[in-house]
Design a protein around this motif. Structure first.
Motif, PDB file in Angstrom:
ATOM      1  N   ILE A 147       0.854  -1.177   0.000  1.00  0.00           N
ATOM      2  CA  ILE A 147       0.000   0.000   0.000  1.00  0.00           C
ATOM      3  C   ILE A 147       0.895   1.234   0.000  1.00  0.00           C
ATOM      4  O   ILE A 147       2.024   1.186   0.500  1.00  0.00           O
ATOM      5  CB  ILE A 147      -0.948   0.029   1.223  1.00  0.00           C
ATOM      6  N   SER A 148       0.405   2.307  -0.568  1.00  0.00           N
ATOM      7  CA  SER A 148       1.174   3.550  -0.628  1.00  0.00           C
ATOM      8  C   SER A 148       0.375   4.669   0.019  1.00  0.00           C
ATOM      9  O   SER A 148      -0.839   4.762  -0.178  1.00  0.00           O
ATOM     10  CB  SER A 148       1.509   3.918  -2.075  1.00  0.00           C
ATOM     11  N   VAL A 149       1.068   5.509   0.788  1.00  0.00           N
ATOM     12  CA  VAL A 149       0.432   6.657   1.448  1.00  0.00           C
ATOM     13  C   VAL A 149       1.216   7.902   1.043  1.00  0.00           C
ATOM     14  O   VAL A 149       2.418   8.000   1.302  1.00  0.00           O
ATOM     15  CB  VAL A 149       0.422   6.507   2.978  1.00  0.00           C
ATOM     16  N   SER A 158       5.737   3.781   0.448  1.00  0.00           N
ATOM     17  CA  SER A 158       5.063   2.509   0.188  1.00  0.00           C
ATOM     18  C   SER A 158       5.419   1.522   1.289  1.00  0.00           C
ATOM     19  O   SER A 158       6.557   1.511   1.778  1.00  0.00           O
ATOM     20  CB  SER A 158       5.472   1.955  -1.180  1.00  0.00           C
ATOM     21  N   VAL A 161       2.850  -5.000   3.806  1.00  0.00           N
ATOM     22  CA  VAL A 161       2.294  -5.442   5.084  1.00  0.00           C
ATOM     23  C   VAL A 161       2.230  -6.962   5.112  1.00  0.00           C
ATOM     24  O   VAL A 161       2.033  -7.615   4.083  1.00  0.00           O
ATOM     25  CB  VAL A 161       0.893  -4.840   5.315  1.00  0.00           C
ATOM     26  N   VAL A 166      -5.788  -5.051   6.567  1.00  0.00           N
ATOM     27  CA  VAL A 166      -5.241  -3.768   7.003  1.00  0.00           C
ATOM     28  C   VAL A 166      -6.255  -2.683   6.660  1.00  0.00           C
ATOM     29  O   VAL A 166      -6.861  -2.688   5.590  1.00  0.00           O
ATOM     30  CB  VAL A 166      -3.876  -3.490   6.327  1.00  0.00           C
ATOM     31  N   GLU A 170      -4.892   2.084   9.830  1.00  0.00           N
ATOM     32  CA  GLU A 170      -3.606   1.450  10.102  1.00  0.00           C
ATOM     33  C   GLU A 170      -2.555   1.919   9.095  1.00  0.00           C
ATOM     34  O   GLU A 170      -1.395   2.138   9.456  1.00  0.00           O
ATOM     35  CB  GLU A 170      -3.756  -0.070  10.065  1.00  0.00           C
ATOM     36  N   ALA A 171      -2.971   2.072   7.845  1.00  0.00           N
ATOM     37  CA  ALA A 171      -2.040   2.546   6.824  1.00  0.00           C
ATOM     38  C   ALA A 171      -1.569   3.971   7.129  1.00  0.00           C
ATOM     39  O   ALA A 171      -0.379   4.287   7.007  1.00  0.00           O
ATOM     40  CB  ALA A 171      -2.696   2.493   5.447  1.00  0.00           C
ATOM     41  N   LEU A 217      -8.310  -2.119   3.194  1.00  0.00           N
ATOM     42  CA  LEU A 217      -7.567  -1.874   1.970  1.00  0.00           C
ATOM     43  C   LEU A 217      -7.302  -3.155   1.199  1.00  0.00           C
ATOM     44  O   LEU A 217      -7.275  -4.252   1.761  1.00  0.00           O
ATOM     45  CB  LEU A 217      -6.234  -1.196   2.307  1.00  0.00           C
TER      46      LEU A 217
END
Length: 260
Positions: A147-149, A158, A161, A166, A170-171, A217
């Motif tokens: 996952i990317s934030v 990125s 996990v 998730v 949490e991300a 996600l």
């Protein structure tokens, strides 16, 4: 007259800089999950991520007699008691889901997994294995659940996990949470499924976000937190903001001296 003009000029400049370099915050704009009448109905089972093309899966077959699983775990036979657990995990067999949604397992050949949840995939492989092994066990793990934030968070980036369960919260926690400049009412989640991208908007100040279909996600989801208006205005000043402030301070001083 000069004193009045001086006072008005100084007050105008002062107010202008206060508005330019600061923003008014409020509890309504900052606090997550504010009190409302939302009824929670989010169930993880409704939004379990499904296997997609290009997913990398670790698949380990087990049985009461380990010898019968050897053909299905070709790389795991390389493990020795001297290897650490981390190295042992790296040697376990991995499979990439091809563009048709298939993986190729030893002896079984192609098995179609795309569109299945992990539990569904386990049951399908167990069913296929039952012709060779009595009561086989199957363990599947995602190796590339990424996952990317991005945007106004403390540590954008990125993250891979270890579990497919998730949440968006949490991300954001992995990324150090939103900065004070992040807009909490319009967090974007970009998701791709079956080759189609979709955009979802989340308002983190409302409890209804917990019922969103993207609260849990999926692999390769991208979360973007946009900056607030004050941050956008500040960015327009660019690297010359310190010079502008210095010039403005000098002008105020000059006006103050000339109007004495």
């Amino acid at each position: 007259m000069y004193l009045i003009l001086k006072h008005k000029l100084l007050m105008s400049l002062f107010i202008g800089f206060i508005v330019l370099f600061s923003s008014c915050g409020s509890r309504k704009n900052m606090v997550y999950f504010q009190q409302d009448s939302t009824q929670f109905n989010t169930l993880y089972d409704q939004y379990i991520p499904k296997i997609q093309t290009n997913d990398i899966l670790t698949i380990v077959v087990t049985a009461a007699d380990p010898k019968v699983t050897a053909p299905f775990n070709p790389l795991s036979t390389m493990s020795t008691t001297n290897l650490t657990q981390q190295v042992d995990m790296a040697l376990r067999p991995t499979y990439t889901v091809d563009n048709n949604g298939d993986i190729t397992l030893p002896m079984l050949g192609k098995v179609h997994l795309a569109g299945l949840t992990k539990i569904e995939a386990i049951e399908k492989i167990r069913s296929e294995l039952s012709q060779y092994i009595k009561d086989p066990g199957v363990n599947i793990n995602f190796n590339n659940f990424r996952i990317s934030v991005l945007g106004e968070v403390a540590h954008p980036g990125s993250f891979i996990v270890p579990t497919e369960r998730v949440t968006v919260l949490e991300a954001l926690g992995m990324a150090g949470d939103l900065t004070i400049r992040g807009v909490r009412q319009n967090v974007m989640v970009i998701r791709e499924a079956d080759g189609q991208k979709s955009i979802h908007r989340l308002d983190l100040t409302q409890k209804s976000v917990l019922n969103s279909p993207v609260y849990y996600l999926a692999q390769n989801d991208v979360i973007y937190v946009e900056p607030n208006r004050a941050q956008i205005n500040n960015s327009k000043l660019g690297a010359n903001s310190n010079i502008i402030i210095s010039i403005a301070s000098l002008l105020i001083t000059v006006i103050s001296v000339l109007t004495r």
